[in-house]
Structure formats: C-alpha cells, structure tokens
Design an enzyme around this catalytic site. Structure first.
Site, PDB file in Angstrom:
ATOM      1  N   ARG A 152       0.859  -1.181   0.000  1.00 24.57           N
ATOM      2  CA  ARG A 152       0.000   0.000   0.000  1.00 24.57           C
ATOM      3  C   ARG A 152       0.898   1.234   0.000  1.00 24.57           C
ATOM      4  O   ARG A 152       2.040   1.190   0.471  1.00 24.57           O
ATOM      5  CB  ARG A 152      -0.902   0.026   1.234  1.00 24.57           C
ATOM      6  CG  ARG A 152      -1.871  -1.150   1.351  1.00 24.57           C
ATOM      7  CD  ARG A 152      -2.718  -1.005   2.607  1.00 24.57           C
ATOM      8  NE  ARG A 152      -3.710  -2.065   2.764  1.00 24.57           N
ATOM      9  CZ  ARG A 152      -3.517  -3.180   3.472  1.00 24.57           C
ATOM     10  NH1 ARG A 152      -2.364  -3.374   4.110  1.00 24.57           N
ATOM     11  NH2 ARG A 152      -4.472  -4.087   3.556  1.00 24.57           N
ATOM     12  N   LYS A 183      -2.811  -1.871   7.573  1.00 25.13           N
ATOM     13  CA  LYS A 183      -4.058  -1.370   8.154  1.00 25.13           C
ATOM     14  C   LYS A 183      -4.296  -1.998   9.516  1.00 25.13           C
ATOM     15  O   LYS A 183      -3.972  -3.158   9.746  1.00 25.13           O
ATOM     16  CB  LYS A 183      -5.230  -1.695   7.224  1.00 25.13           C
ATOM     17  CG  LYS A 183      -5.338  -0.785   6.008  1.00 25.13           C
ATOM     18  CD  LYS A 183      -6.621  -1.065   5.241  1.00 25.13           C
ATOM     19  CE  LYS A 183      -6.790  -0.089   4.084  1.00 25.13           C
ATOM     20  NZ  LYS A 183      -8.045  -0.362   3.324  1.00 25.13           N
ATOM     21  N   HIS A 251      -2.061   2.265  -6.153  1.00 19.98           N
ATOM     22  CA  HIS A 251      -2.916   1.124  -5.812  1.00 19.98           C
ATOM     23  C   HIS A 251      -3.161   0.237  -7.032  1.00 19.98           C
ATOM     24  O   HIS A 251      -3.453  -0.951  -6.892  1.00 19.98           O
ATOM     25  CB  HIS A 251      -4.240   1.604  -5.220  1.00 19.98           C
ATOM     26  CG  HIS A 251      -4.702   0.763  -4.069  1.00 19.98           C
ATOM     27  ND1 HIS A 251      -4.014   0.694  -2.879  1.00 19.98           N
ATOM     28  CD2 HIS A 251      -5.767  -0.081  -3.935  1.00 19.98           C
ATOM     29  CE1 HIS A 251      -4.649  -0.135  -2.057  1.00 19.98           C
ATOM     30  NE2 HIS A 251      -5.714  -0.619  -2.682  1.00 19.98           N
ATOM     31  N   ARG A 254      -0.611  -2.349  -6.883  1.00 18.98           N
ATOM     32  CA  ARG A 254      -0.972  -3.365  -5.877  1.00 18.98           C
ATOM     33  C   ARG A 254      -1.985  -4.360  -6.469  1.00 18.98           C
ATOM     34  O   ARG A 254      -1.858  -5.569  -6.299  1.00 18.98           O
ATOM     35  CB  ARG A 254      -1.547  -2.671  -4.641  1.00 18.98           C
ATOM     36  CG  ARG A 254      -2.037  -3.613  -3.535  1.00 18.98           C
ATOM     37  CD  ARG A 254      -2.388  -2.771  -2.300  1.00 18.98           C
ATOM     38  NE  ARG A 254      -3.234  -3.459  -1.343  1.00 18.98           N
ATOM     39  CZ  ARG A 254      -2.788  -4.271  -0.378  1.00 18.98           C
ATOM     40  NH1 ARG A 254      -1.488  -4.507  -0.266  1.00 18.98           N
ATOM     41  NH2 ARG A 254      -3.627  -4.833   0.469  1.00 18.98           N
ATOM     42  N   HIS A 277      -4.772  -8.792   3.813  1.00 17.94           N
ATOM     43  CA  HIS A 277      -6.224  -8.676   3.967  1.00 17.94           C
ATOM     44  C   HIS A 277      -6.681  -9.465   5.185  1.00 17.94           C
ATOM     45  O   HIS A 277      -6.308 -10.627   5.353  1.00 17.94           O
ATOM     46  CB  HIS A 277      -6.940  -9.227   2.725  1.00 17.94           C
ATOM     47  CG  HIS A 277      -6.864  -8.323   1.541  1.00 17.94           C
ATOM     48  ND1 HIS A 277      -7.106  -8.750   0.246  1.00 17.94           N
ATOM     49  CD2 HIS A 277      -6.580  -6.992   1.441  1.00 17.94           C
ATOM     50  CE1 HIS A 277      -6.971  -7.739  -0.586  1.00 17.94           C
ATOM     51  NE2 HIS A 277      -6.657  -6.663   0.112  1.00 17.94           N
ATOM     52  N   TYR A 286     -10.108 -10.530  -6.796  1.00 20.44           N
ATOM     53  CA  TYR A 286      -9.077 -10.797  -7.799  1.00 20.44           C
ATOM     54  C   TYR A 286      -9.356 -12.061  -8.587  1.00 20.44           C
ATOM     55  O   TYR A 286      -8.784 -12.266  -9.659  1.00 20.44           O
ATOM     56  CB  TYR A 286      -7.695 -10.856  -7.132  1.00 20.44           C
ATOM     57  CG  TYR A 286      -7.317  -9.514  -6.546  1.00 20.44           C
ATOM     58  CD1 TYR A 286      -6.982  -8.446  -7.371  1.00 20.44           C
ATOM     59  CD2 TYR A 286      -7.359  -9.295  -5.176  1.00 20.44           C
ATOM     60  CE1 TYR A 286      -6.678  -7.201  -6.849  1.00 20.44           C
ATOM     61  CE2 TYR A 286      -7.053  -8.054  -4.636  1.00 20.44           C
ATOM     62  CZ  TYR A 286      -6.719  -7.012  -5.482  1.00 20.44           C
ATOM     63  OH  TYR A 286      -6.427  -5.781  -4.960  1.00 20.44           O
TER      64      TYR A 286
END
Length: 313
Positions: A152, A183, A251, A254, A277, A286
C-alpha cells in the site's frame, strides 16, 4: 389543468424546470428524453401518465435492466420521473407518486483496475532519460516495490532505511523481506523479489546524493520523507512517459501484483497473506480479474471462441 393530455403535461413540466427552476439546457434535454420514455411506456401499457402505478414502474425498470441499461443510468431516469410526479402532486393531478419507493438495481462492485503483465513490465523497465539520476533511481525502486511486493502507498512511505524501535517499516536486504505496518497497525512481512532488491541496492547507493538526514527510505530533493501525493504524481508522470495508455496510480500496481500472482499460482490464500487482507472475501475480487484474463486468453486462442456470447434465436 385536469383535462390536459399527457403530452401537454410533459411540456408544462419541462417549461417549469427550464423557466422556474432554471435548470441547464443539458439537464432539460435529459429530462425530455426520460419523460418521452415514460410516456411511451405508459402508452404501451394502456394507461395515462396520471394512472401509472408503482407496479408499472417496477416492470419498466426490470425491462431497462434486462436490456443492458446500467444501474446508474436507471437511477438517473427514475430521478427524472420522480421529479415529474412530485410536480404533478403539487398541481393536484395525482394523489401518490408511483416512483417514490422504486429504486434502481444495485450497481455491481467495480473491478479494481490492474495493468496487464506486459504493461507492468514496460513500466518497471522504463528508464527516464534526462531526469536527476538519483531521482530516476529512486522512482524505479518505488515502482519495483509497489508492483513486486503489492505494498500500500502508506506502507511504502512508512519504510525507513534501517530497522529501529521507531521505524514503521524497513527492508531486510539479506533476508529479502519487507517488514511493513499495514491497516489496523498490523505488521506483516512480504518477500521482495530479485528485481526489486537490485533496484533497492541501486537506490541506497544513490540516496546519499540527496543529503538525507531523515531516516525515511524514500526522500525527496530536500532530503525529507516523500508524501503519498508526491509519489502519486511521480508515478503518473512515469507511466505516461513509459508510453502506457492509462495513467498509473500506486494502488493499481498493488492490484496488478495480486492479479498476476493469482494468475500464476491460483493460491488465493497466499495472495490474501501477501496483501495483508483480514478477510479472504476482500481478496476474492481478484478471482474476477483472473477470470477476465482467462476469458481473454480463450477468446484469442480458441478456434470456436469468435462471436462468443448468447445464442441468437
């Protein structure tokens, strides 16, 4: 006004939005087309505009949706119809708004934008002639890390040159691993590929030219940590100079990383871990990108693929 026909009602409403509400000519044109559609639907159904019911409107929404009209397009049409019936109500011509509780179908979640493999390699291999050599080396390293590790933008700018008690992230050259703070303040380690490691070594050799006192791995001309916005601007510029048709943002690299790893490995759980994630559901988007890749390969290679689509009766 109780005895006017449907065409006169529409004309009176359009005059209202044009003169009283002073809407733009383009908006009035859109309303004109939308109300013409409404009047045609009502005529086909054998009802006047003042007799339209919610059931009619729902049926017409379903017809537009099945014909391929986008959810956003249907929502805009419904907005125009709703305003028309609000006005009719204020004129005392209808007792209820048949569009009031009708909603457009939910829009499908858009796919993340990702580059193809060739485009990604083209961007990573680009060398910007005439730029400050140190800055070119830095930007090349940034590109390799974004695409090669799926970081990120916040994780990238948080990297320091070396590990420390205050570092949010760093890269272990010997182990070939990036340690980042993602995150939710969750730490994870991501493998760094050969191309990214080589780019990083070149950047570390060039970095002293910027006289950086900041511990940040990536610094600007004045030796201070780069901001996310600065990286976005530099990457967009680099992608255009590299000849890509689409301006690239961090992004997107990514997304490209995730899509290409999934295409090659088919291991969704591994991609989840690499991206950091918390939920596998977030990563599953994806698989849709992966299917698009397979569908394109099929269309290009299979002798029976041409004209693929629903059979025509």
């Amino acid at each position: 006004m109780n005895n006017v026909d449907d065409a006169a009602l529409v004309e009176a409403y359009l005059a209202h939005v044009r003169i009283d509400k002073r809407l733009a000519a383009r908006t009035v044109d859109l309303y004109t087309g939308d109300l013409a559609r409404l009047a045609q639907n009502a005529q086909t159904a054998g009802v006047g505009l003042r007799r339209v019911q919610s059931a009619h409107v729902r049926r017409w929404v379903a017809q537009m949706h099945s014909a391929g009209r986008s959810a956003r397009g249907i929502a805009l049409i419904l907005s125009g119809w709703r305003g028309f019936y609000v006005w009719l109500g204020r004129q005392g011509l209808v007792t209820q708004n048949p569009v009031q509780d009708v909603r457009a179908p939910k829009a499908g979640k858009p796919l993340p934008k990702a580059l193809g493999v060739d485009e990604s390699v083209q961007l990573a291999a680009h060398v910007e002639e005439g730029d400050d050599p140190a800055l070119e080396t830095r930007d090349a390293c940034i590109t390799e890390l974004l695409y090669g590790c799926g970081l990120r933008i916040g994780e990238l700018v948080g990297l320091d040159v070396a590990a420390s008690g205050t570092a949010r992230g760093w890269i272990d050259l010997q182990a070939g691993e990036a340690h980042v703070l993602g995150k939710g303040s969750k730490r994870r380690s991501v493998p760094v590929g050969r191309a990214a490691l080589e780019a990083l070594q070149r950047w570390l050799a060039a970095r002293p030219a910027l006289a950086a006192e900041d511990p940040a791995l990536f610094v600007g001309r004045h030796g201070t940590r780069l901001t996310p916005q600065h990286i976005r601007v530099r990457l967009k510029r680099r992608s255009l100079l590299a000849g890509l048709s689409t301006p690239v943002h961090p992004h997107m690299l990514r997304h490209s990383f995730a899509s290409h790893v999934l295409q090659s490995s088919g291991d969704l759980r591994a991609v989840q871990e690499l991206l950091g994630h918390a939920s596998i559901g977030t990563t599953q988007v994806y698989t849709r990108l992966d299917f698009q890749h397979l569908a394109r390969a099929y269309d290009a290679a299979h002798p029976r693929a041409k004209g693929r689509g629903p059979a025509k009766s």
